[in-house]
Design an enzyme around this catalytic site. Structure first.
Site, PDB file in Angstrom:
ATOM      1  N   HIS A  93       0.800  -1.228   0.000  1.00 43.82           N
ATOM      2  CA  HIS A  93       0.000   0.000   0.000  1.00 43.82           C
ATOM      3  C   HIS A  93       0.836   1.283   0.000  1.00 43.82           C
ATOM      4  O   HIS A  93       0.706   2.101  -0.907  1.00 43.82           O
ATOM      5  CB  HIS A  93      -1.013  -0.034   1.155  1.00 43.82           C
ATOM      6  CG  HIS A  93      -1.611   1.287   1.473  1.00 43.82           C
ATOM      7  ND1 HIS A  93      -2.413   1.973   0.585  1.00 43.82           N
ATOM      8  CD2 HIS A  93      -1.500   2.084   2.566  1.00 43.82           C
ATOM      9  CE1 HIS A  93      -2.785   3.120   1.130  1.00 43.82           C
ATOM     10  NE2 HIS A  93      -2.239   3.219   2.328  1.00 43.82           N
ATOM     11  N   HIS A 152       3.866   6.644   5.834  1.00 44.93           N
ATOM     12  CA  HIS A 152       2.673   7.354   6.324  1.00 44.93           C
ATOM     13  C   HIS A 152       1.793   6.563   7.289  1.00 44.93           C
ATOM     14  O   HIS A 152       1.104   7.156   8.113  1.00 44.93           O
ATOM     15  CB  HIS A 152       1.844   7.932   5.164  1.00 44.93           C
ATOM     16  CG  HIS A 152       0.934   6.949   4.487  1.00 44.93           C
ATOM     17  ND1 HIS A 152       1.300   6.246   3.377  1.00 44.93           N
ATOM     18  CD2 HIS A 152      -0.339   6.554   4.770  1.00 44.93           C
ATOM     19  CE1 HIS A 152       0.294   5.459   2.992  1.00 44.93           C
ATOM     20  NE2 HIS A 152      -0.711   5.630   3.822  1.00 44.93           N
ATOM     21  N   GLU A 169       0.753   5.027  13.081  1.00 45.27           N
ATOM     22  CA  GLU A 169      -0.580   4.636  13.503  1.00 45.27           C
ATOM     23  C   GLU A 169      -0.753   3.124  13.581  1.00 45.27           C
ATOM     24  O   GLU A 169      -1.436   2.622  14.467  1.00 45.27           O
ATOM     25  CB  GLU A 169      -1.625   5.224  12.553  1.00 45.27           C
ATOM     26  CG  GLU A 169      -2.896   5.569  13.314  1.00 45.27           C
ATOM     27  CD  GLU A 169      -4.091   5.765  12.407  1.00 45.27           C
ATOM     28  OE1 GLU A 169      -3.888   6.162  11.251  1.00 45.27           O
ATOM     29  OE2 GLU A 169      -5.211   5.501  12.874  1.00 45.27           O
ATOM     30  N   ASP A 170      -0.151   2.403  12.663  1.00 47.94           N
ATOM     31  CA  ASP A 170      -0.432   0.971  12.567  1.00 47.94           C
ATOM     32  C   ASP A 170       0.676   0.056  13.063  1.00 47.94           C
ATOM     33  O   ASP A 170       0.543  -1.168  12.988  1.00 47.94           O
ATOM     34  CB  ASP A 170      -0.754   0.597  11.108  1.00 47.94           C
ATOM     35  CG  ASP A 170      -2.013   1.300  10.616  1.00 47.94           C
ATOM     36  OD1 ASP A 170      -2.813   1.720  11.479  1.00 47.94           O
ATOM     37  OD2 ASP A 170      -2.180   1.432   9.392  1.00 47.94           O
ATOM     38  N   ASP A 196      -2.760   8.298  -0.904  1.00 40.79           N
ATOM     39  CA  ASP A 196      -3.184   7.252   0.025  1.00 40.79           C
ATOM     40  C   ASP A 196      -4.630   6.856  -0.291  1.00 40.79           C
ATOM     41  O   ASP A 196      -4.957   5.681  -0.446  1.00 40.79           O
ATOM     42  CB  ASP A 196      -3.066   7.831   1.446  1.00 40.79           C
ATOM     43  CG  ASP A 196      -3.648   6.932   2.518  1.00 40.79           C
ATOM     44  OD1 ASP A 196      -3.415   5.716   2.451  1.00 40.79           O
ATOM     45  OD2 ASP A 196      -4.333   7.460   3.425  1.00 40.79           O
ATOM     46  N   ASP A 250     -16.382  17.308 -26.283  1.00 38.44           N
ATOM     47  CA  ASP A 250     -15.020  16.984 -25.852  1.00 38.44           C
ATOM     48  C   ASP A 250     -14.907  15.542 -25.347  1.00 38.44           C
ATOM     49  O   ASP A 250     -14.015  15.211 -24.592  1.00 38.44           O
ATOM     50  CB  ASP A 250     -14.511  17.982 -24.806  1.00 38.44           C
ATOM     51  CG  ASP A 250     -15.374  18.017 -23.568  1.00 38.44           C
ATOM     52  OD1 ASP A 250     -16.469  17.427 -23.581  1.00 38.44           O
ATOM     53  OD2 ASP A 250     -14.952  18.638 -22.578  1.00 38.44           O
TER      54      ASP A 250
HETATM   55 MN    MN Z   1      -2.596   4.566   4.109  1.00 39.08          MN
END
Ligand code: MN
Length: 511
Positions: A65, A89, A93-94, A155, A276
């Site tokens: 990811h 990133h 948090e994880d 993300d 267009d």
């Molecule tokens: Mn993420």
């Protein structure tokens, strides 16, 4: 990522997966110096160690990811701090690795960006109040460093691309939030590359029926158009050759499904009148050549009336520049659109504000442009977020300013002013200055006397007349549409009311 590679990654050990991912990732960072590449590689290693064998909902290693998100940002050519921060990133948090752990290995900028993204991800989307809070945080982050938002957009885009692995009841919510929050932000920042990709990825989850219909309906139309456009392209290239026109390239570009869907919704026109659907884009080197090309095209194709839009002279609010013209080919009878722009405009058209951070390009002096009035709306929204008001009110005001289409009008000195669609002359007056709004008596629109509640159109030239004796009235609240004007009028009326009450109180006391 090709599915066979993904399979391979899933079946191998983490070390191997990390190694293979690195091989996929490495070519994308070839534009950096050796030192920068080393820093990015360090971020990559730390990311692999921190996430360990965590898995995505799809079963893939989690590390796929951040890498896919970082590849998206490499396409824009962003700087090494942004790429490293994107790789990291989700780490604080994880995983067990904290921001202060990262601070030992990486510079202030990288840690600052990771922290910015982490702060944003704390909020999960639940109903309107969360939504407002989410927006508020986005704007605060944006005002500090736009790169946080670039990472957030990448993300989100990768999460959308893997959305089929998420629980069905969650899919709709995430895709809707993407269309309602992420898309307008990408749009205002002029990053049409990310805007388009996010829209396209969200479309099937938010409007599944319409999506199916749109795909089956437009597929044939697009194929047909593409064929016509190929013929016309050759024709045009010959014309340019004969006339010694200097240009870089002519390319045919098919509109994305969601754009077609939106355009049909908005214009209520049938598919065959969307000129267009497949546009022809002429890219050249300077502005003078753009106008030469326009003239040449108009001498070979019949221009369709009122269909020339000069966004070079009057750029869109987000900085987009180009000349659009719709023409008719006398041989085939086909009607189609040309977009003429310089290489530099082409880059802005795709990457908008993000191209300012772009590493690949020599530093151009657009800093003023982005930090000047074109980005003023960001600081306005941040100010709005600092005021005390209910979530509901905040959301209403932000929606007023951000989520409605904007028009472009001019002062008598030809300064462009951007306003939301439906804005009145009085909105314009307040936009110029609070004092001008408060004392406005009447307006002149394109030289004609007009009332303050007259609705403005794109390209109008507006002059406001003032009188010191004039002051805001209750009615005015019905005449305005912009958050700034509403606030100013309300405050003024409130102040007067308070003053009157105080005077009454005084009289009572004296009496
Ligand atoms: Mn993420």
């Amino acid at each position: 990522m090709p599915p066979d590679l993904l399979k391979k990654i899933n079946s191998t050990s983490l070390d191997l997966a990390g190694q293979e991912l690195w091989e996929i990732f490495r070519p994308h960072i070839s534009y950096f110096t050796k030192t920068e590449k080393n820093m990015i590689e360090l971020a990559f290693e730390q990311m692999v160690i921190a996430h360990g064998d965590q898995r995505r909902k799809s079963g893939a290693f989690y590390i796929t990811h951040p890498v896919c998100a970082a590849i998206i940002l490499c396409k824009i050519g962003l700087d090494s701090d942004t790429i490293a921060a994107c790789l990291l990133h989700d780490v604080p948090e994880d995983t067990d690795v904290s921001l202060s752990d990262l601070a030992k290995e990486f510079g202030y900028e990288v840690v600052f960006l990771v922290e910015g993204v982490t702060k944003l991800s704390g909020i999960k989307y639940k109903g309107e109040d969360r939504y407002a809070e989410n927006l508020r945080r986005m704007f605060v982050a944006m005002s500090k460093d736009l790169r946080v938002i670039f990472i957030k957009l990448a993300d989100r885009l990768h999460n959308l691309k893997t959305l089929e692995h998420v629980k069905p009841e969650k899919r709709y919510r995430i895709a809707l939030e993407s269309l309602e929050i992420y898309v307008p932000i990408a749009e205002r920042l002029g990053i049409s590359y990310l805007r388009g990709e996010i829209e396209e990825a969200s479309f099937p989850f938010v409007y599944p029926e319409e999506y199916k219909k749109m795909v089956s309906k437009s597929e044939i139309a697009i194929q047909k158009r593409t064929k016509t456009v190929e013929i016309i392209k050759k024709n045009v290239e010959n014309v340019f050759k004969k006339n010694n026109i200097h240009y870089e390239k002519v390319v045919g570009r098919a509109k994305k499904y969601y754009s077609i869907f939106k355009k049909i919704e908005k214009s209520q026109k049938p598919l065959d009148q969307i000129y267009d659907l497949v546009a022809l884009r002429v890219v050249t080197y300077n502005i003078k050549e753009c106008y030469q090309i326009l003239a040449t095209l108009h001498s070979h194709f019949e221009p369709v009336e009122d269909r020339v839009k000069d966004y070079i002279a009057k750029p869109k609010e987000n900085g987009y520049q180009s000349i659009h013209t719709t023409v008719r080919d006398s041989v085939t009878g086909a009607i189609f659109e040309f977009q003429i722009r310089t290489r530099k405009m082409q880059k802005y058209a795709e990457f908008g504000v993000a191209s300012h951070w772009s590493y690949k390009e020599e530093n151009e002096s657009d800093k003023d442009f982005f930090e000047g009035k074109n980005m003023k709306w960001i600081s306005e929204l941040v100010d709005l977020g600092r005021q005390k008001m209910s979530e509901d009110d905040y959301l209403k005001r932000v929606k007023l300013d951000l989520f409605t289409d904007r028009i472009f009008v001019m002062t008598p000195n030809n300064d462009p002013i951007s306003l939301p669609e439906g804005a009145s002359a009085l909105d314009f007056a307040y936009k110029i200055h609070q004092e001008v709004g408060q004392h406005a008596t009447m307006a002149k629109i394109n030289g004609e006397i007009a009332k303050l509640n007259s609705k403005l159109k794109n390209g109008d030239v507006i002059e406001i007349f003032t009188d010191k004796k004039q002051s805001p009235k209750w009615d005015w609240l019905d005449w305005v549409n912009t958050a700034g004007a509403i606030k100013n009028i309300r405050n003024f009326i409130k102040k007067i009311a308070l003053k009157e009450e105080a005077q009454k109180d005084n009289k009572v006391k004296k009496g």
